[in-house]
Design an enzyme around this catalytic site. Sequence first.
Site, PDB file in Angstrom:
ATOM      1  N   GLY A   1       0.820  -1.206   0.000  1.00 23.59           N
ATOM      2  CA  GLY A   1       0.000   0.000   0.000  1.00 23.59           C
ATOM      3  C   GLY A   1       0.853   1.254   0.000  1.00 23.59           C
ATOM      4  O   GLY A   1       1.728   1.421   0.849  1.00 23.59           O
TER       5      GLY A   1
ATOM      6  N   GLU B   1     -18.151  17.839   2.375  1.00 24.65           N
ATOM      7  CA  GLU B   1     -17.288  18.612   1.477  1.00 24.65           C
ATOM      8  C   GLU B   1     -17.782  18.531   0.034  1.00 24.65           C
ATOM      9  O   GLU B   1     -17.788  19.533  -0.683  1.00 24.65           O
ATOM     10  CB  GLU B   1     -15.836  18.135   1.609  1.00 24.65           C
ATOM     11  CG  GLU B   1     -15.250  18.511   2.983  1.00 24.65           C
ATOM     12  CD  GLU B   1     -13.790  18.156   3.182  1.00 24.65           C
ATOM     13  OE1 GLU B   1     -13.345  17.131   2.627  1.00 24.65           O
ATOM     14  OE2 GLU B   1     -13.096  18.902   3.899  1.00 24.65           O
TER      15      GLU B   1
ATOM     16  N   ALA C   1      -5.752  10.317   7.826  1.00 30.16           N
ATOM     17  CA  ALA C   1      -4.377  10.297   7.309  1.00 30.16           C
ATOM     18  C   ALA C   1      -3.347  10.406   8.433  1.00 30.16           C
ATOM     19  O   ALA C   1      -2.322   9.716   8.417  1.00 30.16           O
ATOM     20  CB  ALA C   1      -4.184  11.428   6.307  1.00 30.16           C
TER      21      ALA C   1
ATOM     22  N   GLY D   1      -0.068   5.763   5.040  1.00 31.75           N
ATOM     23  CA  GLY D   1       0.631   4.900   5.988  1.00 31.75           C
ATOM     24  C   GLY D   1       1.849   4.228   5.380  1.00 31.75           C
ATOM     25  O   GLY D   1       2.958   4.323   5.904  1.00 31.75           O
TER      26      GLY D   1
END
Lengths: 437, 437
Positions: free
Chosen positions: B10, B174, B318, B14
């Site tokens: 990934g 948003e 995040a 992270g």
Amino acid sequence: MSQPKIVIVGGGFGGLAAARALRKVPAKIILIDRTNHHVFQPLLYQVATSVLSPGQIGSPIRGILRNQKNTTVILGEVTGVDKEQKCVFVSDADRENVSITYDYLILATGVSHSYFGHDEFEEFAPGLKSLAGAVEIRNKLLQAFELAEAEEDPSRHRDLLTFVLVGAGPTGVEMAGAIAVLVRSTLKSEFRRIDPASARIVLVDMAPRVLPPFFPDLSKAANHRLERLGVEVRLGHSVDHIDADGIIVAGERIVSKTVIWTAGVAPSPAGKWLKVETDRAGRVRIQKDLTVPEHPEICVIGDTASLEQNGKPLPGVAQVAMQQGRYAAKLIRSRIVGAPPPGQFSYFDKGSMAVVGKGFAVLQSRKVHLSGFVAWLAWAAVHLQYLGQSSLRVSVFLQWIWTYLTGQRGSRLIVIPRVSESNRTAVETRSTVVSGK
Amino acid sequence: MSQPKIVIVGGGFGGLAAARALRKVPAKIILIDRTNHHVFQPLLYQVATSVLSPGQIGSPIRGILRNQKNTTVILGEVTGVDKEQKCVFVSDADRENVSITYDYLILATGVSHSYFGHDEFEEFAPGLKSLAGAVEIRNKLLQAFELAEAEEDPSRHRDLLTFVLVGAGPTGVEMAGAIAVLVRSTLKSEFRRIDPASARIVLVDMAPRVLPPFFPDLSKAANHRLERLGVEVRLGHSVDHIDADGIIVAGERIVSKTVIWTAGVAPSPAGKWLKVETDRAGRVRIQKDLTVPEHPEICVIGDTASLEQNGKPLPGVAQVAMQQGRYAAKLIRSRIVGAPPPGQFSYFDKGSMAVVGKGFAVLQSRKVHLSGFVAWLAWAAVHLQYLGQSSLRVSVFLQWIWTYLTGQRGSRLIVIPRVSESNRTAVETRSTVVSGK
């Protein structure tokens, strides 16, 4: 009396120039395009090679014409023209073959690719005419390096890293130069198993020299520059065959997963719609006032039209389309307001340019032949000037400076959107019917 | 002795934080992702609403890690882990289930959408988790206005201009705000038959308030702002059904062609790969040092992991992923170099923010609750700071100023690339198997 109706088909350079020049004319103007955006075509190769984002060279047509109250923009695909009934047929997302009548018609439907009778090549060698095509080529190009990096057998690396460009006109030359810089500068030190700089870039054309529309000394300068960039230039060679494994050129197979077609252009079917005389390439033969014989209400402009000046056919470039668009607008305006018509159309050649790699271009106008860095600065200035919408201009300018200094590019993404069923159908329609721009 | 091998799955916040923190560790690091780019997820909604180009929030992972010589990047899809044999299985464009061994493994595979057992909703209500998804939503959103403009029957305009957002978390809020500004400002005066400002924007959630992770006063401020922007906020309502004609909410059908899913998140199948204990949401239960019980060589981080701190589960943001990535790197480094291990992981909450429309955000940290323009400035500053690659930062900054002043957006394009057979298969694979990020 109601206002006359002017239908413009195509939102490329020609159609858009015509629409803008008609902004103060007392008429109802309808501009039809099959995409929602105008594309700054001369920089398409920079999207395909990941220097610029699609958004940096495409602007919504509605946005460009938002304040032009006499103009309506329609997103749809023109499928035919009935010149007796004076109407065009349009298919949009919702309905098929809706008829839209006109008093005046401007056809600015541009070109698509010609595979010279070998449409089966298209699957393996996509062409560069739209933003969608540029994104497709970008995905293909970047994936080639990924495939090679994933390949454990080094003997296959060379085949996976062989890029073939068919057509050594401006698009082919600019693509070849941009790929050469991509592999030698941008991608440097990013891979562990392969060396991108070892990629083989082959530029193939039947013509005896690159950039045939340019003067021989500039062709020579461009050719020399390409060779210095490591591009293999193969001229006077015809393409026999293209398939999933590569290309056969003059009997020799070049194994490649990435063949890009920049060679032939096929005009839109406007000639067939109108059932009028076309030239050998299928472009509509028009008169000196850009109208179709016996149909003073129909103008055909840009790449869709065939017109000679001083015994030579006008080239298929943005400048011709824009000047013809403005002329067509002037002509129609004169009819509507009852003013004297303009004199016959005359193309003013402002010159041509092509970029080769980084910081090098060739430039010719009536008085100047120039190649090198100064020509490249002129190229950059002229393209920025024509980029229209001011935010695009600033963002492209900054991107170029950044790319020039660091080698980094702005949009090196492999993004493959999921295509829903409805969109997929739209795309398939698009590849069989040619119109819009 | 050869160097130890660290595999990171990934390239999101992270995984990338872990890779960077390992740059000086004497080890061979392999980072695997199924896309070629890292996405700055908090701004994905701006791509979906055409403010930014994909290239402005996505950077090639290879580019980010180019100078980190101990790291290899692989574009591929992880399909499983064998924790006894210590290897992961990867499928790439060329081969399936290639095994890659590791000494240490960091799983940072993120989340995908959960339709709460109704996967059939996905076809009609795409979610926002990748650049490809954002481009798909952008196409859908912009096409809705084109469909409405093409529709002659005004009674159908309202249905075509109804946008439904499922989920009133940060992404839903948003998106709703950005669509409200799009219809009232950006698209103003571009259409002739419809008035984009008449569009109906509905935000639906089962929760009793918008932005549930925020303090109630900020939820209230955001809700108030949404209503001032004309967004219909429907709380405490569950979604019964979604199909091609719209959505059924608490028994009432809302006709809409544009439903967007921002509600549930489903973790990656990392828990199944490892055959370890997961929480109710399917996230891997990890220990205080981020490792899996009985497997000190395997760290699971970010949205893939479930960890409590002070009795509360860490949020899927995040900041958590980045801090955990850095911690996992430190832990593995200590084992490799034989240093004392770091103390247990502790999340430092720097606060959260969400934008509502133009020039308005809510912001909370341990000491501050703030809503309004100052919070928006703080939001912009923090996001620019984290945008990493400096050219992206400059271009996003200029785009925001331009959009703020003119209402114009940077990338309002409907671009539907032709998907070749090979790509189509890759895409279909992607939507059934979840990994990468």
